[in-house]
Design an enzyme around this catalytic site. Structure first.
Site, PDB file in Angstrom:
ATOM      1  N   GLN A  74       0.465 -11.877   2.498  1.00 36.52           N
ATOM      2  CA  GLN A  74       1.252 -12.723   1.590  1.00 36.52           C
ATOM      3  C   GLN A  74       0.787 -12.606   0.142  1.00 36.52           C
ATOM      4  O   GLN A  74       1.081 -13.472  -0.673  1.00 36.52           O
ATOM      5  CB  GLN A  74       1.147 -14.194   2.004  1.00 36.52           C
ATOM      6  N   CYS A  75       0.083 -11.529  -0.198  1.00 34.88           N
ATOM      7  CA  CYS A  75      -0.584 -11.489  -1.505  1.00 34.88           C
ATOM      8  C   CYS A  75       0.383 -11.669  -2.664  1.00 34.88           C
ATOM      9  O   CYS A  75       0.099 -12.398  -3.618  1.00 34.88           O
ATOM     10  CB  CYS A  75      -1.370 -10.198  -1.668  1.00 34.88           C
ATOM     11  N   GLY A  76       1.567 -11.022  -2.590  1.00 38.34           N
ATOM     12  CA  GLY A  76       2.517 -11.148  -3.682  1.00 38.34           C
ATOM     13  C   GLY A  76       3.086 -12.544  -3.801  1.00 38.34           C
ATOM     14  O   GLY A  76       3.266 -13.067  -4.908  1.00 38.34           O
TER      15      GLY A  76
END
Length: 289
Positions: A74-76
């Site tokens: 889910q980094c973005g």
């Protein structure tokens, strides 16, 4: 003789602890941007001070950013949530809302974001902001634009390849990751006019400015470091601008490991090169009505 009465049943086990709600997670994350984060930033500067040239004046301009730890790829989306919290802290948009809209629009399947253009579109939908997509790399006019954007106290979203210590590296996009950049540490050449600021009491030649700061010409800046956070740590990181630029410029290939893990990912028709290479997203507040 009658049998003795049966012993009473054991008391029921206590219920498992309740999973924190989205609102509780949001509150905890916002608290991560408080005074403790300022101490973390000072400690980071103390550790790195030996690498700062004594022949330059150093100007620190940073807009405090809350931290949030990602679950899965889910980094973005986490970086976008952190950036949105800089622009609109009173409006509590949860990460769950950001994820849900990304899924509904077909921008992601697992939480991944391999398109900077989709990140920009998503930002404008979930936060009241204007998103500006940069392309063509982080040098030249884009370097100048990024510098002035950060001096204004506005957030920047950058994709890069993540090393094991979360810093930028060169893996051809196999370790593609997102970070939010909330500020900059600038090494200014002698004779450069400083904006309104205060000199640090412990570290000579270091000056603190509260954004928004007056614009600085790129020619006055000898060295640039970016203050960043990403979804695998609550701590600030300080990255050399060229290191970030080089990592961002070589995001070209999809990870073979991901290609064979049996999961579905949303990737642009032109692959990682089309979606991320040489790109970044600037977030602006909406103009006052």
């Amino acid at each position: 003789m009658s049998a003795p009465p049966a012993p009473p049943p054991p008391p029921p086990l206590p219920p498992p602890p309740a999973r924190p709600s989205g609102a509780q997670l949001l509150k905890a994350a916002l608290e991560q941007g408080g005074p403790g984060a300022e101490d973390d930033l000072r400690e980071l500067l103390r550790r790195r001070r030996a690498s700062f040239s004594e022949h330059l004046k150093w100007l620190l301009c940073n807009q405090p950013v809350p931290s949030l730890i990602q679950e899965g790829p889910q980094c973005g989306l986490v970086a976008l949530w952190m950036a949105g919290a800089i622009l609109h802290p009173p409006r509590a948009v949860s990460l769950e809302e950001v994820v849900q809209v990304a899924l509904e629009r077909g921008y992601t399947a697992q939480g991944e974001m391999f398109s900077a253009a989709d990140v920009a579109r998503l930002a404008e939908e979930v936060f009241p902001c204007q998103a500006e997509l940069l392309s063509g790399g982080l040098e030249g006019q884009n370097h100048e634009k990024i510098l002035q954007h950060l001096l204004a106290g506005l957030p920047l979203l950058i994709p890069y390849d993540e090393d094991s210590n979360h810093e930028p590296c060169l893996r051809r996009g196999y370790k593609a990751h997102w970070a939010v950049v909330s500020g900059a540490l600038l090494g200014l050449r002698g004779g450069s006019q400083l904006p309104a600021c205060q000199e640090d009491k412990e570290m000579p030649r270091l000056f603190h400015a509260t954004p928004p700061c007056a614009p600085l010409p790129l020619g006055a800046v000898a060295e640039t470091y970016l203050l960043s956070k990403q979804g695998k740590s609550c701590r600030y990181q300080l990255w050399d601008y060229r290191q970030v630029q080089e990592s961002n410029a070589q995001l070209t290939d999809f990870s073979p490991r991901r290609a064979t893990d049996g999961k579905v990912y949303v990737v642009p028709a032109g692959g990682v090169r089309e979606g991320l290479c040489g790109q970044a997203v600037l977030l602006h507040p909406l103009p006052a009505r």
